[in-house]
Scaffold this motif. Structure first.
Motif, PDB file in Angstrom:
ATOM      1  N   MET A   1     -36.993 -13.684 -79.385  1.00 52.89           N
ATOM      2  CA  MET A   1     -37.560 -14.860 -80.021  1.00 52.89           C
ATOM      3  C   MET A   1     -38.791 -14.439 -80.816  1.00 52.89           C
ATOM      4  SD  MET A   1     -35.811 -17.641 -79.082  1.00 52.89           S
ATOM      5  CE  MET A   1     -36.670 -19.142 -78.713  1.00 52.89           C
ATOM      6  N   ALA A   2     -38.990 -15.091 -81.939  1.00 46.92           N
ATOM      7  CA  ALA A   2     -40.144 -14.831 -82.794  1.00 46.92           C
ATOM      8  C   ALA A   2     -40.718 -16.177 -83.238  1.00 46.92           C
ATOM      9  CB  ALA A   2     -39.733 -13.995 -83.999  1.00 46.92           C
ATOM     10  N   TRP A   3     -41.836 -16.127 -83.929  1.00 40.08           N
ATOM     11  CA  TRP A   3     -42.500 -17.329 -84.411  1.00 40.08           C
ATOM     12  C   TRP A   3     -42.369 -17.425 -85.925  1.00 40.08           C
ATOM     13  CZ3 TRP A   3     -44.673 -21.202 -81.565  1.00 40.08           C
ATOM     14  CH2 TRP A   3     -44.773 -20.974 -80.197  1.00 40.08           C
ATOM     15  N   TYR A   4     -42.201 -18.663 -86.421  1.00 39.71           N
ATOM     16  CA  TYR A   4     -42.020 -18.934 -87.845  1.00 39.71           C
ATOM     17  C   TYR A   4     -42.955 -20.071 -88.260  1.00 39.71           C
ATOM     18  CZ  TYR A   4     -37.837 -16.126 -87.240  1.00 39.71           C
ATOM     19  OH  TYR A   4     -36.974 -15.094 -86.957  1.00 39.71           O
ATOM     20  N   HIS A   5     -43.215 -20.189 -89.559  1.00 38.23           N
ATOM     21  CA  HIS A   5     -44.045 -21.287 -90.061  1.00 38.23           C
ATOM     22  C   HIS A   5     -43.363 -21.934 -91.258  1.00 38.23           C
ATOM     23  CE1 HIS A   5     -45.560 -19.005 -93.585  1.00 38.23           C
ATOM     24  NE2 HIS A   5     -45.535 -17.965 -92.764  1.00 38.23           N
ATOM     25  N   ALA A   6     -43.658 -23.226 -91.463  1.00 37.59           N
ATOM     26  CA  ALA A   6     -43.070 -23.993 -92.571  1.00 37.59           C
ATOM     27  C   ALA A   6     -44.006 -25.135 -92.933  1.00 37.59           C
ATOM     28  CB  ALA A   6     -41.705 -24.547 -92.170  1.00 37.59           C
ATOM     29  N   ASN A   7     -43.756 -25.741 -94.089  1.00 34.34           N
ATOM     30  CA  ASN A   7     -44.625 -26.835 -94.551  1.00 34.34           C
ATOM     31  C   ASN A   7     -44.292 -28.174 -93.895  1.00 34.34           C
ATOM     32  OD1 ASN A   7     -42.227 -27.297 -95.836  1.00 34.34           O
ATOM     33  ND2 ASN A   7     -43.113 -27.669 -97.842  1.00 34.34           N
ATOM     34  N   ALA A   8     -43.180 -28.271 -93.192  1.00 27.87           N
ATOM     35  CA  ALA A   8     -42.795 -29.517 -92.515  1.00 27.87           C
ATOM     36  C   ALA A   8     -41.922 -29.172 -91.309  1.00 27.87           C
ATOM     37  CB  ALA A   8     -42.031 -30.434 -93.466  1.00 27.87           C
ATOM     38  N   VAL A   9     -41.939 -30.036 -90.319  1.00 27.61           N
ATOM     39  CA  VAL A   9     -41.161 -29.771 -89.114  1.00 27.61           C
ATOM     40  C   VAL A   9     -39.659 -29.754 -89.400  1.00 27.61           C
ATOM     41  CG1 VAL A   9     -40.969 -32.158 -88.304  1.00 27.61           C
ATOM     42  CG2 VAL A   9     -41.032 -30.275 -86.644  1.00 27.61           C
ATOM     43  N   ASP A  10     -39.236 -30.488 -90.430  1.00 30.22           N
ATOM     44  CA  ASP A  10     -37.818 -30.510 -90.791  1.00 30.22           C
ATOM     45  C   ASP A  10     -37.542 -29.709 -92.056  1.00 30.22           C
ATOM     46  OD1 ASP A  10     -39.112 -32.205 -92.528  1.00 30.22           O
ATOM     47  OD2 ASP A  10     -37.712 -33.877 -92.271  1.00 30.22           O
ATOM     48  N   ALA A  11     -38.386 -28.713 -92.340  1.00 31.92           N
ATOM     49  CA  ALA A  11     -38.239 -27.902 -93.551  1.00 31.92           C
ATOM     50  C   ALA A  11     -36.917 -27.141 -93.549  1.00 31.92           C
ATOM     51  CB  ALA A  11     -39.394 -26.913 -93.669  1.00 31.92           C
ATOM     52  N   GLU A  12     -36.387 -26.952 -94.730  1.00 36.53           N
ATOM     53  CA  GLU A  12     -35.163 -26.178 -94.870  1.00 36.53           C
ATOM     54  C   GLU A  12     -35.450 -24.683 -94.752  1.00 36.53           C
ATOM     55  OE1 GLU A  12     -31.556 -25.694 -98.096  1.00 36.53           O
ATOM     56  OE2 GLU A  12     -32.744 -27.527 -98.079  1.00 36.53           O
ATOM     57  N   PHE A  13     -36.646 -24.260 -95.180  1.00 38.33           N
ATOM     58  CA  PHE A  13     -37.013 -22.848 -95.147  1.00 38.33           C
ATOM     59  C   PHE A  13     -38.198 -22.619 -94.225  1.00 38.33           C
ATOM     60  CE2 PHE A  13     -35.125 -23.497 -99.356  1.00 38.33           C
ATOM     61  CZ  PHE A  13     -34.068 -22.590 -99.270  1.00 38.33           C
ATOM     62  N   TRP A  14     -38.052 -21.713 -93.298  1.00 40.38           N
ATOM     63  CA  TRP A  14     -39.121 -21.288 -92.393  1.00 40.38           C
ATOM     64  C   TRP A  14     -39.420 -19.834 -92.700  1.00 40.38           C
ATOM     65  CZ3 TRP A  14     -41.526 -24.088 -88.346  1.00 40.38           C
ATOM     66  CH2 TRP A  14     -41.088 -25.416 -88.245  1.00 40.38           C
ATOM     67  N   PHE A  15     -40.691 -19.466 -92.639  1.00 43.45           N
ATOM     68  CA  PHE A  15     -41.121 -18.127 -92.999  1.00 43.45           C
ATOM     69  C   PHE A  15     -41.518 -17.350 -91.760  1.00 43.45           C
ATOM     70  CE2 PHE A  15     -41.862 -20.980 -96.510  1.00 43.45           C
ATOM     71  CZ  PHE A  15     -41.267 -20.307 -97.571  1.00 43.45           C
ATOM     72  N   GLY A  16     -41.266 -16.087 -91.756  1.00 45.56           N
ATOM     73  CA  GLY A  16     -41.574 -15.218 -90.637  1.00 45.56           C
ATOM     74  C   GLY A  16     -40.698 -13.989 -90.724  1.00 45.56           C
ATOM     75  N   PRO A  17     -40.478 -13.376 -89.625  1.00 47.71           N
ATOM     76  CA  PRO A  17     -40.933 -13.714 -88.290  1.00 47.71           C
ATOM     77  C   PRO A  17     -42.312 -13.140 -87.988  1.00 47.71           C
ATOM     78  CG  PRO A  17     -39.462 -11.841 -88.168  1.00 47.71           C
ATOM     79  CD  PRO A  17     -39.530 -12.251 -89.622  1.00 47.71           C
ATOM     80  N   SER A  18     -42.939 -13.679 -86.977  1.00 48.56           N
ATOM     81  CA  SER A  18     -44.180 -13.157 -86.414  1.00 48.56           C
ATOM     82  C   SER A  18     -43.959 -12.946 -84.927  1.00 48.56           C
ATOM     83  CB  SER A  18     -45.336 -14.132 -86.626  1.00 48.56           C
ATOM     84  OG  SER A  18     -45.604 -14.305 -87.995  1.00 48.56           O
ATOM     85  N   ASP A  19     -44.638 -11.961 -84.379  1.00 47.22           N
ATOM     86  CA  ASP A  19     -44.460 -11.651 -82.961  1.00 47.22           C
ATOM     87  C   ASP A  19     -45.083 -12.686 -82.038  1.00 47.22           C
ATOM     88  OD1 ASP A  19     -43.031  -9.326 -83.481  1.00 47.22           O
ATOM     89  OD2 ASP A  19     -44.836  -8.084 -83.504  1.00 47.22           O
ATOM     90  N   THR A  20     -46.167 -13.333 -82.505  1.00 43.63           N
ATOM     91  CA  THR A  20     -46.867 -14.296 -81.653  1.00 43.63           C
ATOM     92  C   THR A  20     -47.126 -15.588 -82.415  1.00 43.63           C
ATOM     93  OG1 THR A  20     -49.075 -13.576 -82.319  1.00 43.63           O
ATOM     94  CG2 THR A  20     -48.062 -12.409 -80.447  1.00 43.63           C
ATOM     95  N   ARG A  21     -47.454 -16.623 -81.664  1.00 46.45           N
ATOM     96  CA  ARG A  21     -47.817 -17.919 -82.252  1.00 46.45           C
ATOM     97  C   ARG A  21     -49.047 -17.756 -83.132  1.00 46.45           C
ATOM     98  NH1 ARG A  21     -51.641 -21.340 -80.759  1.00 46.45           N
ATOM     99  NH2 ARG A  21     -51.448 -23.539 -81.286  1.00 46.45           N
ATOM    100  N   ASP A  22     -50.051 -17.053 -82.615  1.00 49.08           N
ATOM    101  CA  ASP A  22     -51.291 -16.865 -83.389  1.00 49.08           C
ATOM    102  C   ASP A  22     -51.034 -16.123 -84.697  1.00 49.08           C
ATOM    103  OD1 ASP A  22     -52.715 -18.216 -81.450  1.00 49.08           O
ATOM    104  OD2 ASP A  22     -53.403 -16.391 -80.437  1.00 49.08           O
ATOM    105  N   ALA A  23     -50.175 -15.125 -84.667  1.00 53.13           N
ATOM    106  CA  ALA A  23     -49.853 -14.388 -85.901  1.00 53.13           C
ATOM    107  C   ALA A  23     -49.142 -15.299 -86.899  1.00 53.13           C
ATOM    108  CB  ALA A  23     -49.006 -13.167 -85.581  1.00 53.13           C
ATOM    109  N   ALA A  24     -48.276 -16.190 -86.408  1.00 50.17           N
ATOM    110  CA  ALA A  24     -47.592 -17.135 -87.294  1.00 50.17           C
ATOM    111  C   ALA A  24     -48.589 -18.109 -87.907  1.00 50.17           C
ATOM    112  CB  ALA A  24     -46.509 -17.891 -86.529  1.00 50.17           C
ATOM    113  N   ILE A  25     -49.593 -18.517 -87.149  1.00 53.11           N
ATOM    114  CA  ILE A  25     -50.616 -19.428 -87.672  1.00 53.11           C
ATOM    115  C   ILE A  25     -51.440 -18.724 -88.753  1.00 53.11           C
ATOM    116  CG2 ILE A  25     -52.759 -20.646 -87.076  1.00 53.11           C
ATOM    117  CD1 ILE A  25     -51.389 -21.383 -84.396  1.00 53.11           C
ATOM    118  N   VAL A  26     -51.810 -17.482 -88.526  1.00 53.30           N
ATOM    119  CA  VAL A  26     -52.563 -16.724 -89.540  1.00 53.30           C
ATOM    120  C   VAL A  26     -51.747 -16.611 -90.822  1.00 53.30           C
ATOM    121  CG1 VAL A  26     -53.479 -14.443 -90.118  1.00 53.30           C
ATOM    122  CG2 VAL A  26     -53.993 -15.466 -87.898  1.00 53.30           C
TER     123      VAL A  26
END
Length: 132
Positions: A1-26
């Motif tokens: 499992m990895a962490w991803y970020h997007a502009n909306a909770v129902d976004a079509e595109f999520w960006f990542g992966p990041s190893d941690t939640r904090d890294a995804a937030i950065v």
């Protein structure tokens, strides 16, 4: 499992992966700027790598087409020479080789993500922004 970020909770595109939640937030703050965005933990769906049919039809058809000049006048030795057990063995072997190749070159994962619950990340406000 990895962490991803997007502009909306129902976004079509999520960006990542990041190893941690904090890294995804950065990464999300760098990507989205000073607006809210979402992070979620997820993993790519796996692709089905058993692409050769049980009878290996695409390979059989290609072999017959390329070698039809060798079948003889009446087609003896042509398409009827494919044994069911031999085709099943060929299919199994091709799927093993294809899966190994797909894993070596990154084709084992799909483009869609199996995401968990999204979490909103709000902008960090400075004291000067709050006092306006």
């Amino acid at each position: 499992m990895a962490w991803y970020h997007a502009n909306a909770v129902d976004a079509e595109f999520w960006f990542g992966p990041s190893d941690t939640r904090d890294a995804a937030i950065v990464k999300g703050r760098a990507h989205h700027g000073p607006v809210r965005f979402w992070v979620a933990q997820g993993k790519p769906f796996g692709n089905d790598l058993d692409v050769f049919e049980p009878d290996a039809a695409p390979v059989v058809d290609s072999f017959d087409r390329i070698n039809e000049h060798n079948f003889g006048e009446d087609g003896e030795g042509g398409p009827l020479h494919w044994d069911e057990a031999a085709c099943a063995d060929l299919s199994r072997r091709l799927n093993v080789v294809f899966a190994r190749w797909a894993n070596e070159h990154g084709y084992q994962h799909g483009w869609q993500l199996d995401l968990g619950e999204g979490e909103e990340v709000r902008p960090v406000l400075t004291l000067a922004e709050v006092c306006r």
